[in-house]
Design an enzyme around this catalytic site. Structure first.
Site, PDB file in Angstrom:
ATOM      1  CD  GLU A   1      -8.556  -9.269  -4.126  1.00  0.00           C
ATOM      2  OE1 GLU A   1      -7.384  -9.603  -3.829  1.00  0.00           O
ATOM      3  OE2 GLU A   1      -9.441  -9.062  -3.273  1.00  0.00           O
TER       4      GLU A   1
ATOM      5  CG  ASN B   1      -3.831  -2.377   6.810  1.00  0.00           C
ATOM      6  OD1 ASN B   1      -3.681  -1.903   5.688  1.00  0.00           O
ATOM      7  ND2 ASN B   1      -4.836  -3.160   7.110  1.00  0.00           N
TER       8      ASN B   1
ATOM      9  CE  LYS C   1      -3.995  -2.262   2.185  1.00  0.00           C
ATOM     10  NZ  LYS C   1      -4.994  -2.188   3.284  1.00  0.00           N
TER      11      LYS C   1
HETATM   12  P1  IDP Z   1      -7.805  -7.113   5.335  1.00  0.00           P
HETATM   13  O1  IDP Z   1      -7.012  -6.106   4.551  1.00  0.00           O
HETATM   14  O2  IDP Z   1      -7.049  -7.622   6.516  1.00  0.00           O
HETATM   15  O3  IDP Z   1      -8.388  -8.205   4.472  1.00  0.00           O
HETATM   16  P2  IDP Z   1     -10.484  -5.951   5.397  1.00  0.00           P
HETATM   17  O4  IDP Z   1     -11.460  -6.188   6.494  1.00  0.00           O
HETATM   18  O5  IDP Z   1     -10.736  -6.659   4.090  1.00  0.00           O
HETATM   19  O6  IDP Z   1      -9.037  -6.313   5.964  1.00  0.00           O
HETATM   20  O7  IDP Z   1     -10.427  -4.382   5.154  1.00  0.00           O
HETATM   21  C1  IDP Z   1      -9.792  -3.847   4.022  1.00  0.00           C
HETATM   22  C2  IDP Z   1      -8.935  -2.683   4.438  1.00  0.00           C
HETATM   23  O8  IDP Z   1      -9.768  -1.627   4.934  1.00  0.00           O
HETATM   24  C3  IDP Z   1      -7.971  -2.968   5.590  1.00  0.00           C
HETATM   25  O9  IDP Z   1      -6.763  -3.575   5.148  1.00  0.00           O
HETATM   26  C4  IDP Z   1      -7.747  -1.574   6.170  1.00  0.00           C
HETATM   27  O10 IDP Z   1      -6.824  -0.839   5.369  1.00  0.00           O
HETATM   28  C5  IDP Z   1      -9.130  -0.952   6.003  1.00  0.00           C
HETATM   29  N1  IDP Z   1      -9.960  -1.106   7.200  1.00  0.00           N
HETATM   30  C6  IDP Z   1     -10.694  -2.176   7.547  1.00  0.00           C
HETATM   31  N2  IDP Z   1     -11.364  -1.986   8.699  1.00  0.00           N
HETATM   32  C7  IDP Z   1     -11.048  -0.739   9.080  1.00  0.00           C
HETATM   33  C8  IDP Z   1     -11.452   0.069  10.189  1.00  0.00           C
HETATM   34  O11 IDP Z   1     -12.231  -0.335  11.062  1.00  0.00           O
HETATM   35  N3  IDP Z   1     -10.915   1.323  10.262  1.00  0.00           N
HETATM   36  C9  IDP Z   1     -10.051   1.804   9.320  1.00  0.00           C
HETATM   37  N4  IDP Z   1      -9.663   1.088   8.251  1.00  0.00           N
HETATM   38  C10 IDP Z   1     -10.159  -0.168   8.127  1.00  0.00           C
END
Ligand code: IDP
Ligand code: MG
Length: 156
Positions: free
Chosen positions: A126, A112, A9
């Site tokens: 994807e 992240n 990212k």
């Molecule tokens: P993942 O990347 O671990 O699969 P997902 O639940 O698919 O997690 O969420 C996609 C992305 O959205 C996450 O990697 C993160 O960057 C962002 N994200 C998810 N939940 C939150 C949140 O509660 N607050 C802020 N960003 C979030």
């Protein structure tokens, strides 16, 4: 063999962590079969994250992912999807275990560092969003005979 879509990212690119993160995948024994440095368009971000549309973090997520270049990777290996997810760690940097990419390199919940496909269906979808045909390059690795044990007939 599975192939998964990994995205380093914008925070990983800006913080100069691309090399260290790619090294982890290479050291694990996974094979890099595609790479692309790109700025994700609004349209592509919307397609990629369509399952999150409507969630409170969606707008911020799209803004973040389109804000600066990302490095997109196609990563291959037996069980590559689940192995990569384990290497990434839990979604939130604040919760991810030490030893994982998110656990070792970040503290933020939204910044992240890395995306990885979460299922074979997601990986196929994807990969086709980010790589045109011919951009994922199938190639043999001489070292595979030491990465996988093929003595039983099939590599494991
Ligand atoms: P993942 O990347 O671990 O699969 P997902 O639940 O698919 O997690 O969420 C996609 C992305 O959205 C996450 O990697 C993160 O960057 C962002 N994200 C998810 N939940 C939150 C949140 O509660 N607050 C802020 N960003 C979030
Ligand atoms: Mg996800």
């Amino acid at each position: 063999m599975e192939t998964t879509l990994i995205i380093l990212k914008p925070d990983a690119v800006q913080r100069g962590l691309m090399g260290r993160i790619i090294t982890r995948f290479e050291e694990k024994g996974l094979q890099i079969v595609g790479t692309k440095l790109m700025v994700i368009s609004q349209d592509l971000a919307a397609k990629h994250y369509e399952s999150h549309k409507g969630k409170p973090f969606y707008d911020g997520l799209v803004k973040f992912m389109t804000s600066a270049p990302v490095l997109v990777l196609a990563v291959r290996g037996i069980g590559a999807i689940a192995i990569s997810r384990k290497m990434m760690g839990a979604t939130f940097g604040s919760k991810a275990e030490p030893g994982t990419i998110r656990g070792d390199f970040g503290v933020s919940n939204s910044f992240n560092l890395i995306h990885g496909s979460d299922s074979p269906e997601a990986a196929e979808r994807e990969l086709s969003l980010f790589f045109a045909s011919g951009e994922v390059i199938n190639h043999d690795r001489a070292v595979d005979r030491w990465v996988y044990d093929s003595s039983g007939g099939k590599p494991e």
